[in-house]
Design a protein around this motif. Structure first.
Motif, PDB file in Angstrom:
ATOM      1  N   GLU A  17     -27.547 -64.258  13.072  1.00 15.90           N
ATOM      2  CA  GLU A  17     -27.718 -65.237  14.165  1.00 15.90           C
ATOM      3  C   GLU A  17     -28.123 -66.591  13.146  1.00 15.90           C
ATOM      4  N   LYS A  19     -25.385 -67.041  17.823  1.00 17.27           N
ATOM      5  CA  LYS A  19     -25.507 -64.828  17.875  1.00 17.27           C
ATOM      6  C   LYS A  19     -24.199 -65.347  17.263  1.00 17.27           C
ATOM      7  N   VAL A  56     -33.696 -69.597  17.614  1.00 11.97           N
ATOM      8  CA  VAL A  56     -32.323 -68.747  17.608  1.00 11.97           C
ATOM      9  C   VAL A  56     -31.412 -69.962  18.437  1.00 11.97           C
ATOM     10  N   GLY A  75     -28.314 -59.473  13.195  1.00  9.26           N
ATOM     11  CA  GLY A  75     -28.683 -58.927  14.387  1.00  9.26           C
ATOM     12  C   GLY A  75     -28.454 -57.404  14.533  1.00  9.26           C
ATOM     13  N   ASN A  76     -29.192 -57.618  15.716  1.00  8.34           N
ATOM     14  CA  ASN A  76     -29.444 -55.913  15.922  1.00  8.34           C
ATOM     15  C   ASN A  76     -28.200 -55.644  17.611  1.00  8.34           C
TER      16      ASN A  76
END
Length: 370
Positions: free
Chosen positions: A339, A349, A346, A257-258
């Motif tokens: 994720e 996380k 999703v 993920g970012n």
């Protein structure tokens, strides 16, 4: 404090006891292994148990003074807190044995060769423990600039020196290193190999060869058994997923993920193991993944392989059966976040960042998540 491999320790002790040095210089004291070992096996093992009876002169060189603790002074006669090059350039002392215990790689090669040449002039014997070849990269550690590895060495680099003993070893992850004994004395005339000792030396080597052969055959058998067991486990899990009903299978995706942790130095994700309460292991080599992931052999991975990626959006996917999914991942200062996606949604996380390196388990209740 500096330390090193242990696989060669007994071999080195045997050589030191045969040389019977009365004066020793330990280059790069670090933890103090060689000073302590020499004190134990040259004095204590010879009946000089009380400190006041010790008469072996054991000196050391340590450029990083923070390494020197009070206990060092109990075993060393004297420790010179100076760079080895500076000490050798000005030293007028003579020694029976100089020990370079994983030291030469911390110098550029021309400096290391210069030290060896000076050591051979100053001492009857020079014992070298040295990592060989590549894969020994190392920078500064614990604030000690002297821990940096500045050169690569190979067995051939020592052929120009008077070698009288040489043995190769491998460390706990299979990297090669060597113990080499140098002396300007010829093998026949020196104290290490008097004629009366040759038969005993040959007998000992033959025993070692027999023991090594026996151990090799044992390891070969264990390796075959381990390969068969691992193959059975992976095949069993693969078949169970393959033969499960469609409504029993869950499609899982894992992607980077970012949401970057501000303390992290990167986005790395290391996956060591994927399992469930019904599947003991998934073969990570067969998992569907994009080209941002690489596989790497790793002894700390249960199946011997781990998956690594460091680019945001990197994704892999697999099918699993069972009620509980577990991923074993590495958490360290360069970790990113992942994720977990179940059936294109999703469900979790996870920030993998940690100031200290450790392995963590990520556990998901597949039946409790819609």
């Amino acid at each position: 404090m500096g330390t090193s491999n242990w696989q060669n320790v007994s071999y080195c002790i045997e050589m030191i006891r045969r040389i019977k040095p009365e004066s020793i210089l330990d280059v790069g004291v670090g933890f103090g292994r060689w000073g302590i070992i020499c004190r134990e096996f040259l004095d204590v093992w010879n009946g000089k148990v009380e400190r006041g009876t010790w008469d072996t002169r054991i000196e050391g060189i340590e450029a990083f003074s923070a390494n020197i603790d009070e206990y060092h002074k109990n075993f060393y006669t004297k420790i010179w807190e100076i760079d080895a090059s500076d000490y050798f350039s000005s030293c007028k002392e003579k020694y029976n044995l100089i020990i370079f215990g994983d030291v030469l790689e911390h110098f550029y090669k021309d400096e290391g060769n210069k030290l060896l040449n000076m050591a051979l002039e100053m001492s009857d014997y020079v014992m070298i423990n040295i990592p060989l070849g590549e894969n020994w990269e190392q920078g500064d550690l614990y604030g000690n600039k002297y821990e940096e590895h500045k050169s690569e060495w190979y067995v051939e680099d020592f052929e120009k020196y008077p070698i009288i003993r040489k043995r190769l070893f491998r460390d706990y992850i299979g990297r090669e290193f060597a113990t080499i004994l140098l002396s300007k004395n010829s093998i026949i005339s020196n104290q290490l190999l008097k004629q009366t000792q040759i038969d005993n030396e040959m007998h000992m080597i033959q025993q070692e060869m027999n023991e090594i052969t026996e151990y090799y055959n044992l390891l070969k058998k264990k390796k075959t058994e381990s390969e068969h067991t691992l193959e059975t486990i992976l095949t069993e899990g693969e078949n169970k997923i393959l033969n499960a009903a469609a409504n029993e299978k869950v499609l899982i995706k894992v992607r980077i993920g970012n949401n970057i942790n501000k303390n992290s130095n990167g986005n790395e994700v290391w996956i060591y193991h994927i399992t469930s309460d019904e599947i003991p292991a998934i073969d990570l080599n067969k998992i569907k993944r994009d080209d941002k992931w690489i596989t790497r052999m790793d002894q700390s991975a249960p199946t011997g392989t781990c998956l690594i990626a460091s680019e945001i959006g990197a994704e892999l996917q697999f099918e699993i059966v069972g009620e509980t999914l577990k991923l074993k991942c590495l958490s360290h200062p360069w970790s990113g976040n992942i994720e977990i996606v179940k059936n294109d949604e999703v469900v979790l996380k996870v920030d993998l960042y940690s100031a200290n390196q450790k392995k963590i388990d990520i556990i998901i209740n597949l039946k409790g998540v819609d």
